[in-house]
Design a protein around this motif. Structure first.
Motif, short mmCIF file in Angstrom:
data_model
loop_
_atom_site.label_atom_id
_atom_site.label_comp_id
_atom_site.label_asym_id
_atom_site.label_seq_id
_atom_site.Cartn_x
_atom_site.Cartn_y
_atom_site.Cartn_z
N GLY A 1 0.80 -1.23 0.00
CA GLY A 1 0.00 0.00 0.00
C GLY A 1 0.83 1.28 0.00
N GLY A 2 2.14 1.14 0.07
CA GLY A 2 3.02 2.31 0.11
C GLY A 2 3.79 2.37 1.42
N TYR A 3 4.67 3.32 1.48
CA TYR A 3 5.52 3.47 2.67
C TYR A 3 6.20 4.83 2.62
N ARG A 4 6.94 5.13 3.66
CA ARG A 4 7.65 6.40 3.74
C ARG A 4 9.12 6.12 4.02
N ILE A 5 9.99 6.86 3.36
CA ILE A 5 11.44 6.79 3.62
C ILE A 5 11.83 8.09 4.31
N VAL A 6 12.52 7.94 5.46
CA VAL A 6 12.93 9.12 6.24
C VAL A 6 14.41 8.99 6.57
N SER A 7 15.13 10.10 6.47
CA SER A 7 16.51 10.12 6.97
C SER A 7 16.71 11.40 7.78
N ASN A 8 16.89 11.24 9.07
CA ASN A 8 17.09 12.38 9.95
C ASN A 8 18.56 12.81 9.90
N ILE A 9 18.77 14.12 9.97
CA ILE A 9 20.13 14.67 9.84
C ILE A 9 20.36 15.70 10.93
N HIS B 1 15.00 5.23 7.33
CA HIS B 1 13.87 4.56 7.96
C HIS B 1 12.88 4.20 6.85
N ILE B 2 12.37 2.98 6.88
CA ILE B 2 11.26 2.59 6.01
C ILE B 2 10.08 2.32 6.94
N LEU B 3 9.06 3.15 6.79
CA LEU B 3 7.92 3.12 7.69
C LEU B 3 6.66 2.80 6.91
N GLY B 4 5.85 1.92 7.46
CA GLY B 4 4.60 1.60 6.77
C GLY B 4 3.78 0.59 7.54
N GLY B 5 2.89 -0.06 6.81
CA GLY B 5 2.02 -1.04 7.45
C GLY B 5 0.72 -0.44 7.94
N LYS B 6 0.54 0.85 7.69
CA LYS B 6 -0.73 1.53 7.99
C LYS B 6 -0.74 2.82 7.18
N LYS B 7 -1.87 3.51 7.17
CA LYS B 7 -1.93 4.84 6.55
C LYS B 7 -1.17 5.79 7.46
#
Ligand code: 5GP
Ligand code: ZN
Length: 112
Positions: A78-86, A100-106
């Motif tokens: 269903g999609g996901y988000r990629i995050v890199s904190n700096i 970070h690969i975040l997902g599994g929900k809206k």
């Protein structure tokens, strides 16, 4: 160098491996912030996305080539988000480049 993600890549600290290849290692985050929360890190120590250079950018490209397969293996159809904190303002707590690969929900529309 005292780097926790270097220690994870080297197997000195245990982790739940999701994927690995010549360039990167992916594992589940120890404190998940979404139903699926995976970290992808380069095997080579790079401090953050702010330290990407022409010399090491190919490693980042390899990571991004691997991410679609990693996401598929995690069931993120269903999609996901990629995050890199700096850095300080980005709330980066581990000074080894990671995505970070975040997902599994809206996910939340709020990113900041
Ligand atoms: P940052 O805050 O630097 O963007 O993200 C660091 C991430 O690393 C956090 O989400 C944190 O939960 C995760 N983390 C820190 N130490 C460990 C560890 O020893 N093992 C695993 N699997 N994740 C860790
Ligand atoms: Zn490191």
């Amino acid at each position: 160098m005292n780097c926790i993600f270097c220690a994870i890549v080297n197997g000195d600290i245990p982790s739940k491996k999701v994927y690995e290849d010549e360039y990167c290692y992916a594992f589940l985050d120890i404190a998940p912030q979404a139903p699926v929360h995976c970290l992808v890190v380069p095997r080579e120590h790079i401090g953050s996305a702010d330290e990407i250079t022409p010399d090491n950018a190919c490693i980042v490209a390899e990571i991004f080539k691997a991410i679609p397969g990693i996401a598929k293996s995690l069931g993120l159809e269903g999609g996901y988000r990629i995050v890199s904190n700096i850095g300080e303002d980005g709330c980066q707590s581990v000074k080894h480049l990671h995505f970070h690969i975040l997902g599994g929900k809206k996910l939340s529309e709020n990113m900041a």
